[in-house]
Design an enzyme around this catalytic site. Structure first.
Site, PDB file in Angstrom:
ATOM      1  N   LYS A 173     -23.436  42.836 -38.695  1.00 44.81           N
ATOM      2  CA  LYS A 173     -24.179  42.456 -39.898  1.00 44.81           C
ATOM      3  C   LYS A 173     -23.301  41.620 -40.826  1.00 44.81           C
ATOM      4  O   LYS A 173     -22.187  42.018 -41.153  1.00 44.81           O
ATOM      5  CB  LYS A 173     -24.685  43.709 -40.625  1.00 44.81           C
ATOM      6  CG  LYS A 173     -25.640  44.543 -39.772  1.00 44.81           C
ATOM      7  CD  LYS A 173     -26.019  45.844 -40.450  1.00 44.81           C
ATOM      8  CE  LYS A 173     -24.855  46.807 -40.519  1.00 44.81           C
ATOM      9  NZ  LYS A 173     -25.257  48.155 -40.984  1.00 44.81           N
ATOM     10  N   THR A 204     -28.308  47.675 -53.626  1.00 47.85           N
ATOM     11  CA  THR A 204     -28.322  47.567 -52.165  1.00 47.85           C
ATOM     12  C   THR A 204     -27.908  48.873 -51.485  1.00 47.85           C
ATOM     13  O   THR A 204     -27.504  48.866 -50.321  1.00 47.85           O
ATOM     14  CB  THR A 204     -27.384  46.436 -51.713  1.00 47.85           C
ATOM     15  OG1 THR A 204     -26.059  46.700 -52.228  1.00 47.85           O
ATOM     16  CG2 THR A 204     -27.864  45.082 -52.209  1.00 47.85           C
ATOM     17  N   GLY A 206     -27.956  51.914 -49.310  1.00 50.22           N
ATOM     18  CA  GLY A 206     -28.738  52.333 -48.149  1.00 50.22           C
ATOM     19  C   GLY A 206     -29.224  51.221 -47.251  1.00 50.22           C
ATOM     20  O   GLY A 206     -30.026  51.466 -46.343  1.00 50.22           O
ATOM     21  N   THR A 207     -28.727  50.003 -47.446  1.00 47.48           N
ATOM     22  CA  THR A 207     -29.235  48.890 -46.632  1.00 47.48           C
ATOM     23  C   THR A 207     -28.902  49.064 -45.149  1.00 47.48           C
ATOM     24  O   THR A 207     -29.731  48.805 -44.283  1.00 47.48           O
ATOM     25  CB  THR A 207     -28.677  47.545 -47.126  1.00 47.48           C
ATOM     26  OG1 THR A 207     -27.240  47.642 -47.235  1.00 47.48           O
ATOM     27  CG2 THR A 207     -29.257  47.166 -48.471  1.00 47.48           C
ATOM     28  N   GLY A 208     -27.674  49.508 -44.850  1.00 43.03           N
ATOM     29  CA  GLY A 208     -27.280  49.674 -43.447  1.00 43.03           C
ATOM     30  C   GLY A 208     -28.074  50.765 -42.756  1.00 43.03           C
ATOM     31  O   GLY A 208     -28.519  50.599 -41.617  1.00 43.03           O
ATOM     32  N   CYS A 209     -28.258  51.882 -43.443  1.00 46.40           N
ATOM     33  CA  CYS A 209     -29.061  52.984 -42.891  1.00 46.40           C
ATOM     34  C   CYS A 209     -30.490  52.508 -42.623  1.00 46.40           C
ATOM     35  O   CYS A 209     -31.076  52.795 -41.569  1.00 46.40           O
ATOM     36  CB  CYS A 209     -29.093  54.153 -43.861  1.00 46.40           C
ATOM     37  SG  CYS A 209     -27.482  54.801 -44.338  1.00 46.40           S
TER      38      CYS A 209
END
Length: 268
Positions: A173, A204, A206-209
């Site tokens: 990412k 932002t 929690g974007t990866g989760c």
């Protein structure tokens, strides 16, 4: 309806971890279930304390779900200890689940280390070979490869190195690079560039989760891996565009922005 399980830590603030995963599964039309690996005390300003679950309760959570319910996909998030990593690996190896998405969560946005340093090699050895897709951000990809990543070309090189460590497909990412938000998907043969607009917001959390959970949901629903990643990118972009200014720190993405818009409360 397809059934998806998240194996991850709980976020008391509701923006990341188990809570973000379950919201994402619901928003994308799947039924979400959870296996909690740790409980965190956190808010928008940071992680204050982490308490791991015992490996036995992690095992029982996984086994009881698979004993009763057909599982179409699994997302793995925060798994900090070698014992928990090994337990998850042992359980999932016996279940034969087709779609496993691994988000190698290492450090929170506030700088709290969520993966113990001695656990990194075990994560790679045990869980990478089970995963259909691994989704590191730039920092995580640097830790896994030992290389600095500052360009898209270096993202491709990192994806190839992570693939060589046992991951079937890798999405590196690029949200922390400048310019367009480009993610690199590598399937062992071909590189795909998934591009999204860069959104100017501090919220932002929690974007990866959310992104990895969205991939799992779309795979459960029958999408190909490139399509699942593409659709997950669109979903997370919408969630970031409509992020929530909550608390005094980094607010969460808005998992239910479409529903909130229909309800007439978006932006309140």
């Amino acid at each position: 309806m397809k059934n998806v399980v998240t194996i991850a830590g709980s976020d008391s603030c509701g923006g990341a971890g188990i809570q973000a995963d379950l919201k994402t599964f619901s928003a994308l039309g799947t039924y979400g279930m959870s296996v909690i690996t740790a409980v965190t005390a956190q808010n928008t300003t940071g992680v204050l304390k982490v308490r791991e679950m015992e490996a036995d309760i992690v095992r029982e959570q996984i086994n009881c779900l698979f004993d009763d319910i057909e599982i179409h996909a699994v997302k793995i998030g925060m798994v900090s200890s070698i014992e928990i990593i090994d337990t998850i690996g042992e359980c999932l190896k016996d279940k034969g689940v087709k779609h496993i998405v691994l988000d190698p969560v290492m450090v929170s946005k506030s700088g709290c280390h969520l993966l113990k340093p001695e656990s990194k090699d075990e994560l790679v050895k045990v869980l990478f070979p089970l995963a259909e897709v691994v989704t590191p951000n730039l920092f995580e990809a640097e830790v896994i490869t030992g290389e600095k990543i500052e360009t898209v070309t270096e993202m491709e090189q990192a994806a190839a190195q992570i693939h060589a460590k046992g991951a079937a497909r890798v999405v590196v990412k690029g949200g922390h690079l400048t310019g367009d938000a480009i993610d690199v998907l590598y399937d062992g043969t071909r590189f795909y560039h998934i591009t999204g607009s860069r959104i100017n917001t501090p919220n932002t959390h929690g974007t990866g989760c959310t992104f990895s959970s969205a991939i799992a949901a779309y795979l459960a629903r029958g999408c190909s891996i490139p399509d699942a990643v593409e659709e997950a990118k669109k979903y997370i972009n919408g969630a970031i565009e409509n992020a929530i200014a909550l608390g005094h720190g980094v607010g969460p993405t808005n998992h239910f922005y479409s529903l909130y818009r229909k309800a007439g409360v978006l932006g309140e």
